[in-house]
Design an enzyme around this catalytic site. Structure first.
Site, PDB file in Angstrom:
ATOM      1  N   GLY A  10       0.834  -1.200   0.000  1.00 32.48           N
ATOM      2  CA  GLY A  10       0.000   0.000   0.000  1.00 32.48           C
ATOM      3  C   GLY A  10       0.864   1.243   0.000  1.00 32.48           C
ATOM      4  O   GLY A  10       2.041   1.207  -0.373  1.00 32.48           O
ATOM      5  N   CYS A  11       0.293   2.333   0.444  1.00 30.92           N
ATOM      6  CA  CYS A  11       1.009   3.609   0.482  1.00 30.92           C
ATOM      7  C   CYS A  11       2.284   3.472   1.306  1.00 30.92           C
ATOM      8  O   CYS A  11       2.265   2.959   2.424  1.00 30.92           O
ATOM      9  CB  CYS A  11       0.105   4.682   1.083  1.00 30.92           C
ATOM     10  SG  CYS A  11       0.916   6.275   1.280  1.00 30.92           S
TER      11      CYS A  11
END
Length: 165
Positions: A10-11
Site C-alpha cells: 500500500g502507500c
C-alpha cells in the site's frame, strides 16, 4: 551486519513510519520498484502504466532484528490476501511485495510465505521477486508522516510494539 530488504504494502508513507519504529532498523527510504521506467515521477507511477510499486527500502542490523522478524511485521500490517489494494489505496502501485538482492534472503522469504500459506486456505497475494529498478521517491515523500503527523496512513502503527523472534 546491516542488510537491506525492500517491502511494499500500500502507500509507502505508513510502511516507512512503521518500520522506522522497529528496534534494529537503521534506515528506511521510500521509492518505486519493479517497474519499466527509469526514475519515474509520482505522477507517472499513479497512471499505473509504469508497473512500479510503492516500496520501502528497510536497512536493518541483523544482530538486533532478523529478516524473519521484518517479514512478520510486514505480514501483520498489510492484508496479505488483497491484490492491488491496501486500506483505501487501490491500484497496481499498491500491490504487496517483498523484494531482495541476496539469494539467501529469497529462500528465507519463500519459506516464510510457504509457512503462512500452509496456515490458511486463502491465497496469499504477496509477490516475491529479485529487486528491479528501485528509484528513490521525491523528497516530499521521505518521512512524510514525520513531516505531516495527521497525514493519511492505512497502517496500525501501534502494532510496531509487538516483538517477533
Amino acid at each position: 551486519m546491516v542488510k537491506s530488504i525492500w517491502v511494499a504494502g500500500g502507500c509507502f508513507w505508513g510502511i516507512q513510519k512503521y518500520f522506522d519504529s522497529i528496534k534494529g532498523v537503521r534506515h528506511t527510504i521510500v521509492g518505486y520498484s519493479q517497474g519499466n521506467v527509469i526514475n519515474p515521477s509520482y505522477e507517472q507511477v499513479c497512471t499505473q502504466t509504469t508497473n512500479h510499486t510503492e516500496t520501502v527500502q528497510v536497512d536493518y542490523d541483523d544482530r538486533f532484528v532478523s529478516l524473519t522478524s521484518i517479514l512478520e511485521h510486514l505480514y501483520q500490517i498489510i492484508d496479505p490476501f488483497s491484490l492491488n489494494k491496501q486500506g483505501e489505496d487501490i491500484g497496481n502501485q499498491y500491490r504487496s511485495g517483498i523484494y531482495y538482492v541476496d539469494h539467501e534472503d529469497a529462500l528465507i522469504i519463500k519459506n516464510f510465505l510457504l509457512q503462512k500459506q500452509n496456515q490458511t486456505s486463502k491465497k496469499i497475494m504477496i509477490e516475491v521477486h529479485k529487486l528491479h529498478n528501485f528509484n528513490i521517491a521525491e523528497e516530499y515523500h521521505q518521512k512524510y508522516l514525520d513531516k505531516n503527523p495527521n497525514g493519511y496512513c492505512h497502517v496500525n502503527l501501534s502494532l510496531s510494539k509487538k516483538r517477533f523472534n
